[in-house]
Scaffold this motif. Structure first.
Motif, PDB file in Angstrom:
ATOM      1  N   MET A   1      68.114  17.025  44.711  1.00 52.29           N
ATOM      2  CA  MET A   1      68.527  15.909  43.902  1.00 52.29           C
ATOM      3  C   MET A   1      67.866  16.021  42.528  1.00 52.29           C
ATOM      4  N   ASP A   2      68.663  15.904  41.499  1.00 56.15           N
ATOM      5  CA  ASP A   2      68.136  15.900  40.139  1.00 56.15           C
ATOM      6  C   ASP A   2      67.927  14.455  39.707  1.00 56.15           C
ATOM      7  N   LEU A   3      66.796  14.199  39.071  1.00 58.09           N
ATOM      8  CA  LEU A   3      66.472  12.850  38.620  1.00 58.09           C
ATOM      9  C   LEU A   3      67.286  12.473  37.385  1.00 58.09           C
ATOM     10  N   LEU A   4      67.755  11.240  37.352  1.00 61.88           N
ATOM     11  CA  LEU A   4      68.408  10.692  36.166  1.00 61.88           C
ATOM     12  C   LEU A   4      67.371  10.189  35.170  1.00 61.88           C
ATOM     13  N   THR A   5      66.229   9.792  35.694  1.00 54.05           N
ATOM     14  CA  THR A   5      65.139   9.219  34.913  1.00 54.05           C
ATOM     15  C   THR A   5      64.081  10.294  34.696  1.00 54.05           C
ATOM     16  N   PRO A   6      63.540  10.414  33.492  1.00 50.66           N
ATOM     17  CA  PRO A   6      62.482  11.410  33.277  1.00 50.66           C
ATOM     18  C   PRO A   6      61.304  11.191  34.221  1.00 50.66           C
ATOM     19  N   LEU A   7      60.762  12.269  34.735  1.00 49.70           N
ATOM     20  CA  LEU A   7      59.645  12.192  35.676  1.00 49.70           C
ATOM     21  C   LEU A   7      58.457  11.462  35.057  1.00 49.70           C
ATOM     22  N   ASP A   8      58.194  11.673  33.773  1.00 50.13           N
ATOM     23  CA  ASP A   8      57.049  10.998  33.158  1.00 50.13           C
ATOM     24  C   ASP A   8      57.238   9.479  33.135  1.00 50.13           C
ATOM     25  N   THR A   9      58.476   9.006  33.091  1.00 48.87           N
ATOM     26  CA  THR A   9      58.733   7.565  33.160  1.00 48.87           C
ATOM     27  C   THR A   9      58.357   7.035  34.539  1.00 48.87           C
ATOM     28  N   PHE A  10      58.758   7.766  35.591  1.00 47.66           N
ATOM     29  CA  PHE A  10      58.371   7.375  36.938  1.00 47.66           C
ATOM     30  C   PHE A  10      56.851   7.389  37.099  1.00 47.66           C
ATOM     31  N   CYS A  11      56.210   8.400  36.559  1.00 40.71           N
ATOM     32  CA  CYS A  11      54.756   8.518  36.695  1.00 40.71           C
ATOM     33  C   CYS A  11      54.041   7.367  35.996  1.00 40.71           C
ATOM     34  N   ARG A  12      54.517   6.987  34.835  1.00 45.26           N
ATOM     35  CA  ARG A  12      53.938   5.841  34.118  1.00 45.26           C
ATOM     36  C   ARG A  12      54.158   4.550  34.907  1.00 45.26           C
ATOM     37  N   LEU A  13      55.357   4.399  35.471  1.00 41.02           N
ATOM     38  CA  LEU A  13      55.670   3.222  36.276  1.00 41.02           C
ATOM     39  C   LEU A  13      54.792   3.165  37.523  1.00 41.02           C
TER      40      LEU A  13
END
Length: 140
Positions: A1-13
């Motif tokens: 699965m490819d993320l629609l949201t940048p990984l760094d955004t998830f990490c910050r969240l």
């Protein structure tokens, strides 16, 4: 699965959600006064020293991070949290994403903001798809 949201955004969240989860509840948030001796000898609320102005700031930051996501990214975030919480497994990604997409943005936001352990669930959801935050956001 490819993320629609940048990984760094998830990490910050994830980081901010974990900070929010780690906050000490304020005196007004203590649910059962019988569990805690929350008054000092003068009858004043002793827990007021635990009040933390950062509670609101961190919660507002989590809310702002979620508000900045596009509709499909918000659905992806909720579906990942559901996978991390065990509501769905990684093999049921299409169903989780479809269900999250059926909700309107306000429902998605509400579900995410009310989710206990949101940071941990998102982290576990990412891990189910072999993503992690190791080294994300670090400058060497």
């Amino acid at each position: 699965m490819d993320l629609l949201t940048p990984l760094d955004t998830f990490c910050r969240l994830i980081l901010r959600a974990k900070e929010l989860e780690a906050q000490v509840p304020t005196a007004n948030e203590v649910q059962d006064a019988d569990d805690v001796d929350d008054y000092d000898d003068d009858g004043d609320q002793a827990l007021s020293v635990l009040d933390d102005d950062l509670n609101d700031g961190v919660e507002e930051e989590v809310q702002a991070l979620l508000d900045d996501l596009a509709d499909d990214q918000l659905a992806e975030t909720l579906a990942l949290a559901w996978v991390g919480a065990g509501t769905y497994d990684a093999g049921e990604w299409d169903e989780a994403f479809a269900e999250a997409s059926e909700l309107d943005a306000e429902q998605r936001l509400g579900e995410l903001m009310d989710m206990p352990l949101l940071g941990g669930h998102l982290e576990a959801g990412l891990a189910a798809f072999d993503y992690n935050c190791d080294g994300v956001g670090q400058t060497d």
